[in-house]
Design a protein around this motif. Structure first.
Motif, short mmCIF file in Angstrom:
data_model
loop_
_atom_site.label_atom_id
_atom_site.label_comp_id
_atom_site.label_asym_id
_atom_site.label_seq_id
_atom_site.Cartn_x
_atom_site.Cartn_y
_atom_site.Cartn_z
N PRO A 52 0.83 -1.21 0.00
CA PRO A 52 0.00 0.00 0.00
C PRO A 52 0.87 1.26 0.00
O PRO A 52 1.98 1.27 0.51
N ARG A 53 0.33 2.32 -0.60
CA ARG A 53 1.06 3.59 -0.66
C ARG A 53 1.11 4.19 0.74
O ARG A 53 0.12 4.18 1.46
N PRO A 54 2.22 4.76 1.11
CA PRO A 54 2.27 5.42 2.42
C PRO A 54 1.48 6.73 2.37
O PRO A 54 1.29 7.31 1.31
N PRO A 55 1.01 7.19 3.52
CA PRO A 55 0.26 8.45 3.52
C PRO A 55 1.19 9.60 3.13
O PRO A 55 2.39 9.57 3.39
N SER A 56 0.61 10.61 2.50
CA SER A 56 1.43 11.75 2.08
C SER A 56 1.84 12.56 3.31
O SER A 56 1.10 12.67 4.28
N LEU A 57 3.02 13.10 3.24
CA LEU A 57 3.54 13.89 4.34
C LEU A 57 3.01 15.32 4.26
O LEU A 57 2.85 15.87 3.17
N PRO A 58 2.75 15.95 5.41
CA PRO A 58 2.30 17.36 5.36
C PRO A 58 3.45 18.25 4.90
O PRO A 58 4.62 17.89 4.99
N ASP A 59 3.09 19.42 4.39
CA ASP A 59 4.12 20.38 3.96
C ASP A 59 4.91 20.85 5.16
O ASP A 59 4.38 21.05 6.25
N ALA A 60 6.19 21.04 4.96
CA ALA A 60 7.06 21.53 6.03
C ALA A 60 6.79 23.00 6.26
O ALA A 60 6.36 23.73 5.36
N PRO A 61 7.01 23.48 7.49
CA PRO A 61 6.78 24.92 7.73
C PRO A 61 7.78 25.76 6.94
O PRO A 61 8.91 25.34 6.69
N LYS A 62 7.33 26.94 6.52
CA LYS A 62 8.18 27.83 5.74
C LYS A 62 9.13 28.55 6.68
O LYS A 62 8.71 29.14 7.67
#
Length: 71
Positions: free
Chosen positions: A51-61
């Motif tokens: 199964p595909r792993p869950p997408s990672l959230p965007d890193a803070p700017k």
């Protein structure tokens, strides 16, 4: 003196016979390995479904680095 010569001959004869036995054993081992490998399948099809792993959230700017002041 004849005693020493015959002992030397026996040593060389024992070395020669030992080398022949080792050579025959090595050839027999190689033949047996080849026959054992001949029975193995030549190719294997493997299908792995992961199964595909869950997408990672965007890193803070990160804030921009300050510009250096000219002197």
């Amino acid at each position: 003196m004849a005693d020493r010569s015959s002992a030397s001959t026996l040593i060389w004869l024992a070395i020669l016979i030992g080398a022949l036995v080792l050579g025959i054993a090595a050839i027999g081992y190689a033949v047996m390995r080849r026959e054992a490998q001949a029975e193995l399948p030549r190719s294997i099809d493997v299908d792995i479904n992961v199964p595909r792993p869950p997408s990672l959230p965007d890193a803070p700017k990160l804030p921009d680095a300050p510009l250096p002041n000219p002197k």
